[in-house]
Design an enzyme around this catalytic site. Structure first.
Site, PDB file in Angstrom:
ATOM      1  N   HIS A 186       0.882  -1.113  -0.102  1.00  0.00           N
ATOM      2  CA  HIS A 186      -0.026  -0.025  -0.169  1.00  0.00           C
ATOM      3  C   HIS A 186       0.959   1.204   0.163  1.00  0.00           C
ATOM      4  O   HIS A 186       0.443   2.056  -0.522  1.00  0.00           O
ATOM      5  CB  HIS A 186      -0.909   0.055   1.123  1.00  0.00           C
ATOM      6  CG  HIS A 186      -1.953  -1.023   1.124  1.00  0.00           C
ATOM      7  ND1 HIS A 186      -2.760  -1.572   2.199  1.00  0.00           N
ATOM      8  CD2 HIS A 186      -2.702  -1.530   0.200  1.00  0.00           C
ATOM      9  CE1 HIS A 186      -3.591  -2.202   1.640  1.00  0.00           C
ATOM     10  NE2 HIS A 186      -3.629  -2.323   0.470  1.00  0.00           N
ATOM     11  N   ASP A 452      -2.928  -9.216 -11.842  1.00  0.00           N
ATOM     12  CA  ASP A 452      -3.208 -10.489 -11.447  1.00  0.00           C
ATOM     13  C   ASP A 452      -2.495 -11.492 -12.356  1.00  0.00           C
ATOM     14  O   ASP A 452      -2.308 -12.710 -12.109  1.00  0.00           O
ATOM     15  CB  ASP A 452      -4.402 -10.925 -11.378  1.00  0.00           C
ATOM     16  CG  ASP A 452      -5.260 -10.302  -9.906  1.00  0.00           C
ATOM     17  OD1 ASP A 452      -4.281 -10.385  -9.061  1.00  0.00           O
ATOM     18  OD2 ASP A 452      -6.493 -10.016  -9.699  1.00  0.00           O
ATOM     19  N   CYS A 499      -5.285  -2.851 -19.197  1.00  0.00           N
ATOM     20  CA  CYS A 499      -5.433  -1.866 -18.059  1.00  0.00           C
ATOM     21  C   CYS A 499      -4.704  -2.140 -16.930  1.00  0.00           C
ATOM     22  O   CYS A 499      -4.777  -1.571 -15.712  1.00  0.00           O
ATOM     23  CB  CYS A 499      -7.014  -1.800 -17.647  1.00  0.00           C
ATOM     24  SG  CYS A 499      -7.461  -3.511 -17.022  1.00  0.00           S
TER      25      CYS A 499
END
Length: 573
Positions: A186, A452, A499
């Site tokens: 993060h 992913d 994307c």
């Protein structure tokens, strides 16, 4: 020293060490545990206020995606299990509050880290950040005030948290470097969003650096220099000057079409999470929204957002884009993104579990509400629907069937929507890439989600710091999967975009163009740089280079080749 390049850019400046970690917590027995309990609850209340202020500040200055981190922190402060364990330890053991907080937090951290997956690792980081905040309030101590630095500096720490980043004075923060952390944390995501050069995972950093040491950090390569010689300083000052010159030259391409030197038209679109992100899209001259992450609307609510609320937000984005395409991804919850009010059970491997389209197909009442809202918004502009995490034709067919049922419901009610609206799939699972020739016959478009796709293709948890060197967008297997998808999409005559973060990687853009990619969607701050690069390329000249990259055997070889290729461009004319 060498670490992980977490946020690109070069920083040259003096070190300021953030010693926040130097807190020794001793166990003390108290005579009045009830008073200690009240002390803990007061600290908890102040921590909640701080987090709410941070959430609002980050929401306003950065965006909902990054702000969602602090929303989850606030929810953990109200978690009856976490808080209850601490309160019971204080009362039953008659111990000081800060010791109880540390014991419960350390126990949870150990459990989460032993599970060895991305979601639990993120939970571990959250517990560290939250418990440190509460302990500092109890002891009335803290590190340096990062919001009040006296001169431009490079922040050095063992660990930097999202809370630290949110407090930094951007004008005074040249860069940051830490002993822990990785590219997908993060903290790294926030650093990239704020365009702060960052290097993480530098071993024994604090053994080598003292306050006011001259430092150079390279957020691209992960190189860190402490008190470098004059030649090294001069070399990096020249690189920094070239980089700044290049950044300034980007304003030249604002308002221009994205067309290569040999006339190939490219679409450069933006990834957004709410209408508030559109200011950045317009500022950076985005040509559309290539990925609208709808899950953050759900994160920003304590209950499932009703249809009208969703419709209004989607409509606002569609109207603001004035006819430019808006690709709306359906709910992508699960993995490292969980909603407490959905009561999703804990899983040993959440990235391989009950998430995204799997959840939506199982909870059709949730799915149909969102589809109705998206369809209603399509009456106001050019909307495409994107299904995430599709791994089989059966899933695609089921999703399309539910979409058709939803259309029929709206028709029966006389509710207008775009009857020709397109639907496509995220290609982020190897099975979808390998079978993309079959998928191409049953869908309108592909959007390649590299974030992913990389972790599934190379079997590496992208949040695992010990394995971060294996998680690479340059892995030849990943590039071959991308090429397969591009070729099959072209053969079927459907649109293929990308994307994932790879779409905005300057080193990969020439190779992706040579492979046939002509639709890129990325963080808005990367759009002008990508346009400048693409306008200085010839697609025809890069087809052979792409084949060369695909022939290489390791990610390191591919990255080195891409770097050499990019260096042939004169970035500062």
């Amino acid at each position: 020293m060498k670490g992980i390049g977490a946020s690109p850019g070069i920083a040259i400046g003096r070190a300021v060490i953030h010693w926040k970690e130097q807190i020794d917590i001793l166990r003390e027995f108290v005579e009045e545990p009830e008073r200690e309990l009240e002390r803990f609850r007061t600290a908890l209340e102040f921590a909640g206020e701080q987090i709410r202020e941070t959430y609002s500040r980050v929401l306003e200055s950065v965006g909902p995606g990054e702000a969602a981190i602090f929303r989850s922190h606030g929810m953990m402060l109200k978690d009856p299990d976490f808080v209850g364990q601490i309160e019971r330890m204080i009362l039953d053991g008659s111990v000081n509050a800060e010791w109880a907080v540390k014991q419960v937090a350390d126990s949870l951290i150990q459990i989460f880290e032993s599970m060895g997956n991305d979601y639990m690792k993120a939970r571990s980081d959250d517990v560290k950040d939250i418990s440190d905040r509460v302990i500092k309030l109890l002891l009335q101590v803290g590190g340096i005030d990062l919001s009040n630095l006296r001169e431009p500096s490079i922040i050095v720490a063992r660990e930097l948290t999202p809370s630290d980043i949110s407090q930094m004075d951007r004008e005074m923060t040249l860069g940051m470097v830490s002993e822990t952390g990785g590219k997908t944390s993060h903290t790294a995501i926030l650093a990239r969003t704020l365009e702060i050069p960052a290097v993480m995972g530098v071993r024994k950093l604090l053994d080598e650096v003292e306050n006011d040491d001259l430092m150079i950090i390279d957020g691209e390569t992960g190189q860190v220099f402490v008190n470098p010689d004059g030649e090294t300083v001069e070399r990096y000052r020249e690189r920094l000057d070239r980089y700044e010159c290049f950044r300034k030259s980007l304003t030249e391409v604002r308002g221009m079409k994205t067309v290569t030197l040999d006339g190939v038209e490219i679409e450069l679109e933006a990834n957004v999470a709410s209408p508030k992100d559109l200011d950045d899209v317009f500022k950076n001259d985005g040509e559309g929204v290539g990925l609208y992450r709808t899950e953050f609307l759900y994160f920003d609510s304590s209950l499932l957002p009703p249809e009208d609320t969703q419709f209004e937000q989607y409509r606002d984005v569609v109207v603001a884009m004035t006819g430019r395409p808006v690709v709306i991804r359906t709910l992508d919850i699960g993995g490292d993104k969980k909603l407490d009010y959905l009561s999703i059970p804990e899983e040993q491997n959440p990235f391989l579990g009950y998430r995204a389209i799997r959840l939506c197909l199982d909870r059709q009442e949730i799915f149909k509400v969102q589809l109705r809202a998206i369809l209603r918004a399509s009456a106001f502009g050019q909307v495409r629907i994107l299904f995430p995490m599709i791994s089989s034709l059966e899933e695609l067919r089921s999703a399309k069937a539910i979409l058709e049922e939803t259309k029929e419901d709206l028709r029966s009610l006389g509710v207008p929507f775009d009857e020709s609206i397109q639907s496509g799939i995220m290609v982020e699972v190897p099975s979808a890439a390998i079978l993309s020739d079959h998928f191409a016959r049953e869908t309108d478009f592909f959007s390649i989600g590299t974030n992913d796709l990389i972790q599934y293709a190379v079997a590496v948890d992208r949040g695992n710091e010990k394995l971060s060197h294996l998680y690479s967008q340059y892995h030849p297997a990943v590039l071959r999967l991308i090429k397969t998808v591009l070729d099959n999409g072209k053969a079927a005559g459907i649109r293929v975009g990308m994307c994932g973060e790879s779409a905005g990687d300057p080193k990969l853009i020439p190779i992706l163009l040579g492979m046939g990619l002509t639709e890129f969607s990325m963080n808005p701050s990367s759009i002008l740089q990508a346009r400048w690069i693409l306008r200085n390329l010839r697609k025809g000249d890069l087809e052979e280079a792409a084949l060369k990259a695909l022939s290489l055997g390791t990610a390191e070889e591919v990255e080195e080749y891409c770097s050499r290729l990019l260096q042939t461009l004169n970035l500062c004319r």
